[in-house]
Write an enzyme that holds these catalytic residues in place. Structure first.
Site, short mmCIF file in Angstrom:
data_model
loop_
_atom_site.label_atom_id
_atom_site.label_comp_id
_atom_site.label_asym_id
_atom_site.label_seq_id
_atom_site.Cartn_x
_atom_site.Cartn_y
_atom_site.Cartn_z
N LYS A 102 0.85 -1.19 0.00
CA LYS A 102 0.00 0.00 0.00
C LYS A 102 0.88 1.23 0.00
CE LYS A 102 -3.97 2.02 0.23
NZ LYS A 102 -3.52 2.73 -1.02
N GLN A 123 7.16 3.93 3.85
CA GLN A 123 5.76 3.50 3.90
C GLN A 123 5.59 2.22 4.73
OE1 GLN A 123 3.74 5.54 1.41
NE2 GLN A 123 2.17 5.03 2.90
N LYS A 138 5.34 1.69 -3.07
CA LYS A 138 5.24 3.04 -3.65
C LYS A 138 5.49 2.93 -5.14
CE LYS A 138 4.59 7.32 -2.25
NZ LYS A 138 3.92 7.82 -1.04
N GLY A 177 -2.85 8.15 -4.28
CA GLY A 177 -2.19 9.35 -4.80
C GLY A 177 -0.95 9.73 -4.02
N ASP A 178 -0.18 10.61 -4.61
CA ASP A 178 0.96 11.27 -3.95
C ASP A 178 1.17 12.54 -4.79
OD1 ASP A 178 3.20 10.62 -1.77
OD2 ASP A 178 4.25 11.53 -3.45
N THR A 222 -4.72 13.43 5.14
CA THR A 222 -3.30 13.60 5.46
C THR A 222 -3.08 14.91 6.20
OG1 THR A 222 -2.80 12.37 3.45
CG2 THR A 222 -0.96 13.47 4.54
N ASN A 253 -2.50 18.81 -2.06
CA ASN A 253 -3.49 18.13 -1.22
C ASN A 253 -3.16 18.23 0.26
OD1 ASN A 253 -3.97 15.19 0.19
ND2 ASN A 253 -5.76 15.98 -0.87
N SER A 390 -6.89 5.60 3.79
CA SER A 390 -6.94 4.66 2.66
C SER A 390 -7.29 3.27 3.17
CB SER A 390 -5.58 4.60 1.95
OG SER A 390 -5.40 5.71 1.10
P1 NDP Z 1 0.50 17.63 -4.51
O1 NDP Z 1 0.94 17.25 -5.85
O2 NDP Z 1 -0.96 17.78 -4.25
O3 NDP Z 1 1.21 18.97 -4.04
C1 NDP Z 1 2.58 19.06 -4.01
C2 NDP Z 1 2.97 20.45 -3.57
O4 NDP Z 1 4.37 20.46 -3.27
C3 NDP Z 1 2.78 21.48 -4.66
O5 NDP Z 1 2.51 22.71 -4.07
C4 NDP Z 1 4.13 21.48 -5.36
O6 NDP Z 1 4.43 22.69 -6.04
C5 NDP Z 1 5.06 21.31 -4.18
N1 NDP Z 1 6.29 20.64 -4.64
C6 NDP Z 1 6.39 19.41 -5.18
N2 NDP Z 1 7.65 19.13 -5.52
C7 NDP Z 1 8.37 20.21 -5.18
C8 NDP Z 1 9.72 20.54 -5.27
N3 NDP Z 1 10.63 19.67 -5.79
N4 NDP Z 1 10.12 21.75 -4.80
C9 NDP Z 1 9.22 22.62 -4.27
N5 NDP Z 1 7.90 22.36 -4.16
C10 NDP Z 1 7.49 21.18 -4.61
O7 NDP Z 1 1.12 16.52 -3.51
P2 NDP Z 1 0.67 16.13 -2.03
O8 NDP Z 1 0.15 17.32 -1.31
O9 NDP Z 1 -0.17 14.93 -2.12
O10 NDP Z 1 2.07 15.66 -1.41
C11 NDP Z 1 2.92 16.55 -0.70
C12 NDP Z 1 3.85 15.74 0.18
O11 NDP Z 1 3.09 14.95 1.10
C13 NDP Z 1 4.76 14.73 -0.53
O12 NDP Z 1 5.97 14.63 0.18
C14 NDP Z 1 3.99 13.42 -0.40
O13 NDP Z 1 4.84 12.31 -0.51
C15 NDP Z 1 3.45 13.59 1.01
N6 NDP Z 1 2.30 12.78 1.39
C16 NDP Z 1 1.14 12.80 0.65
C17 NDP Z 1 0.05 12.07 1.07
C18 NDP Z 1 -1.26 12.12 0.36
O14 NDP Z 1 -2.21 11.51 0.86
N7 NDP Z 1 -1.39 12.82 -0.75
C19 NDP Z 1 0.12 11.20 2.26
C20 NDP Z 1 1.35 11.32 3.01
C21 NDP Z 1 2.39 12.07 2.56
P3 NDP Z 1 4.53 22.70 -7.66
O15 NDP Z 1 3.12 22.64 -8.15
O16 NDP Z 1 5.22 23.98 -7.98
O17 NDP Z 1 5.32 21.49 -8.06
O1 2IT Z 2 2.88 8.87 1.46
C1 2IT Z 2 1.75 8.41 1.67
O2 2IT Z 2 1.44 7.88 2.75
C2 2IT Z 2 0.75 8.53 0.60
N1 2IT Z 2 1.05 9.12 -0.44
C3 2IT Z 2 -0.62 7.92 0.77
C4 2IT Z 2 -0.58 6.45 0.50
C5 2IT Z 2 -1.93 5.77 0.46
O3 2IT Z 2 -1.92 4.60 0.06
O4 2IT Z 2 -2.95 6.35 0.81
#
Ligand code: NDP
Ligand code: 2IT
Length: 458
Positions: A102, A123, A138, A177-178, A222, A253, A390
Site C-alpha cells: 500500500k 511506507q 510506492k 495518490g501522492d 493527510t 493536497n 486509505s
Molecule cells: P500535490 O501534488 O498535491 O502537491 C505538491 C505540492 O508540493 C505542490 O505545491 C508542489 O508545487 C510542491 N512541490 C512538489 N515538488 C516540489 C519541489 N521539488 N520543490 C518545491 N515544491 C514542490 O502533492 P501532495 O500534497 O499529495 O504531497 C505533498 C507531500 O506529502 C509529498 O511529500 C507526499 O509524498 C506527502 N504525502 C502525501 C500524502 C497524500 O495523501 N497525498 C500522504 C502522506 C504524505 P509545484 O506545483 O510547484 O510542483
Molecule cells: O505517502 C503516503 O502515505 C501517501 N502518499 C498515501 C498512501 C496511500 O496509500 O494512501
C-alpha cells in the site's frame, strides 16, 4: 559517524549495523534519498537489536531493506499534438508481511528508482504504525502533469495502468495518490484497470471519487492527520493550536487540508508555497480562494496573491521558513527544510514541526530541532492519517459499506492519537523521551519484524 548516535549500541550490534549499511550503499548506488531514509531507521535500532538478539540472528535489517519486488516499465503516450513521449514507470513492492502493498503513486519529473525506494521504505513503517493490515509500497513516473490537458493526463494514466494492472489487486497491491496524483488521475487509472481486469474491484485503488467507492474524508485525511498529531504533541506541552501562528509549505493536497484543520482549531496560518515561491498573507490564508486557485483552476500561489489583494505578498524563490511561526508544517517535498532553515525557525521561536510531507526535513535540521526542544513529528507518524484513511476506504470497499464523514473523521482522530501515543511511549521505553523519530522507527520496526519472524524465511 556511528549508526547508534545518542544511545550507543554494543560493539557487536554497531558492527552489524555498519556492515549492513555499507552493503546497502554498495548495492544501491546513486540513490541518496533511499540511503538517507534507511540511515534514519537504522540509527534508531541499536537499543532494539541489543535487547532482541533474535532479530540480528534472523538478519531482519538485511531483509527489511531489500524490496520484495521492483517493477520498472515503459510508458509511451501521445500528446494533444500527436507527438509521442516515453516516460518510465515504477512500482516498488517493498514489504507485504502486514497486508497488501500500500502506498501512493507520484508523477513528478524528479521520480526515479531511488526516490520510489525511499518512499516505499518509509511506507513500511508508517503503515505498520497505523495498526491496520497494510504492507509498504510506492510507485510513480517521471511524467510531469503540470501544463498537460485532461486528455493528455488521461492517455498517460491509461498507458501507465496498461502495464501496472497485472501487478495490482485488492489483496495484492493497492496504490493511491501522492505528488501529482489526485482524484482526477485516480479516476483515469481506475477506469483503465476496470477495462483490463473486467472487474469492478473497488479495493484496488484508494482516493476514489465518493460516488464510485471512495471514502469520505480521504481527501482531507493527510493534512487533518498532521494537525491532529501536532495537537497531541502540543497537549504534552500544555498548549493547543488556538492563536498559534503557523507556516505551511506546499499548496497541494496535504498543504490545503493542513490549512483547513489548523484554522478550524484556531491557528493563524500565514503561508503556502509552490516550487516557484511562497505567499505570506497577514490576514491568514483565505481557504476558499486557495481551493479555487489550486483545486478548481490548477493555478499557482502567485495567482492566489494576485487575487487576494493587499494582505498577501508573493515572494518568488526564497524560503517560506523565514516567516516567523510557532508551528511549521512542511507539506511539499523531501529535503525542503534544511539546517539553515531550521536555525531560522528556532531563532524565531518555533515550538512544533509536523512533517506532512515525506522526509521534508534534512537529518541536520531534525537534530537541531530536537536539541532545541522543539516537538518534532516525523512524517512516518505525522502524515500517517492519509494512508490510514486509505485503509478505512479498503475496509468500506471490502464490506460494500459507506461511512459518513463524521465516522471517518472520528476513526482518523482515534488513529492519530494512537500513533502519537505509541511513538511517545516507545521513545520513553527505549530511553529517548520526547524523541518521536526514534519512537516511530522502533515501534514500526518491531511490528514488521515480529510479523517477519512469524512468517518464516521470506
Ligand atoms: P500535490 O501534488 O498535491 O502537491 C505538491 C505540492 O508540493 C505542490 O505545491 C508542489 O508545487 C510542491 N512541490 C512538489 N515538488 C516540489 C519541489 N521539488 N520543490 C518545491 N515544491 C514542490 O502533492 P501532495 O500534497 O499529495 O504531497 C505533498 C507531500 O506529502 C509529498 O511529500 C507526499 O509524498 C506527502 N504525502 C502525501 C500524502 C497524500 O495523501 N497525498 C500522504 C502522506 C504524505 P509545484 O506545483 O510547484 O510542483
Ligand atoms: O505517502 C503516503 O502515505 C501517501 N502518499 C498515501 C498512501 C496511500 O496509500 O494512501
Amino acid at each position: 559517524m556511528p549508526l547508534s548516535p545518542g544511545t550507543p549500541a554494543s560493539p557487536a550490534t554497531e558492527a552489524v549495523l555498519k556492515e549492513s549499511y555499507e552493503r546497502i550503499l554498495r548495492r544501491n548506488p546513486g540513490e541518496p534519498e533511499f540511503h538517507q531514509a534507511v540511515r534514519e531507521v537504522l540509527e534508531a535500532l541499536a537499543p532494539v537489536l541489543d535487547r532482541r538478539p533474535e532479530l540480528l540472528d534472523a538478519k531482519i535489517v538485511d531483509r527489511i531493506t531489500e524490496p520484495e519486488r521492483q517493477i520498472i516499465f515503459r510508458v509511451p503516450w501521445q500528446d494533444d499534438k500527436g507527438e509521442i513521449h516515453v516516460n518510465r514507470g515504477f512500482r516498488v513492492e517493498f514489504n507485504g508481511v502486514l497486508g497488501p502493498y500500500k502506498g501512493g503513486l507520484r508523477f513528478h519529473p524528479t521520480v526515479n528508482l531511488g526516490i520510489v525506494k525511499f518512499l516505499g521504505f518509509e511506507q513500511i513503517f508508517k503503515n505498520a504504525l497505523t495498526g491496520l493490515n497494510i504492507g509498504g509500497g510506492k510507485g510513480g513516473s517521471d511524467f510531469d502533469p503540470h501544463g498537460r490537458s485532461d486528455a493528455e493526463v488521461m492517455r498517460f494514466c491509461q498507458s501507465f495502468m496498461t502495464e501496472l494492472h497485472r501487478h495490482l489487486g485488492e489483496h495484492t497491491d493497492v496504490p493511491a495518490g501522492d505528488i501529482g496524483v489526485g482524484g482526477r488521475e485516480i479516476g483515469y487509472l481506475f477506469g483503465q484497470y476496470r477495462r483490463l481486469a473486467n472487474r469492478w474491484e473497488a479495493g484496488v485503488l484508494t482516493g476514489k471519487g465518493l460516488a464510485w467507492g471512495g471514502s469520505a474524508g480521504r481527501t482531507e485525511a493527510t493534512g487533518y492527520g498532521s494537525v491532529l498529531f501536532t495537537a497531541e504533541m502540543l497537549k504534552l506541552r500544555g498548549e493547543d493550536l488556538e492563536g498559534q501562528q503557523a507556516v505551511v509549505s506546499g499548496s497541494g493536497n496535504v498543504a490545503i487540508y493542513t490549512v483547513e484543520k489548523a484554522q478550524a482549531l484556531g491557528a493563524n496560518v500565514v503561508t503556502v508555497s509552490d516550487s516557484g515561491g511562497y505567499v505570506v498573507d497577514e490576514k491568514g490564508i483565505d481557504l476558499d480562494l486557495l481551493k479555487e486557485v489550486k483545486e478548481v483552476r490548477r493555478l499557482r500561489v502567485s495567482d492566489y496573491a494576485e487575487r487576494r489583494g493587499p494582505s498577501a505578498r508573493y515572494v518568488p524563490g526564497g524560503s517560506v521558513w523565514d516567516v516567523p511561526a510557532d508551528i511549521a508544517f512542511p507539506s511539499a517535498t523531501e529535503n525542503e527544510l534544511d539546517a539553515a532553515a531550521a536555525a531560522t525557525l528556532i531563532r524565531n521561536g518555533v515550538k512544533a514541526v509536523s512533517e506532512g510531507a515525506n522526509m521534508p526535513t534534512t537529518p541536520d535540521a531534525v537534530h537541531l530541532f530536537q536539541e532545541a526542544g522543539v516537538s518534532f513529528g516525523p512524517g512516518k507518524a505525522a502524515n500517517a492519517g492519509g494512508v490510514a484513511t486509505s485503509g478505512l476506504e479498503m475496509a468500506q470497499n471490502a464490506g460494500r459499506a459507506i461511512w459518513s464523514f463524521e465516522q471517518v473523521e472520528a476513526e482518523l482522530t482515534r488513529i492519530m492519537k494512537a500513533v502519537h501515543d505509541e511513538c511517545y511511549e516507545t521513545a520513553e521505553r527505549y530511553g529517548a523521551p520526547g524523541d518521536y523519530v526514534k519512537g516511530a522507527n522502533i515501534a514500526g520496526f518491531e511490528r514488521v519484524s515480529d510479523a517477519i519472524l512469524a512468517q518464516g524465511l521470506i
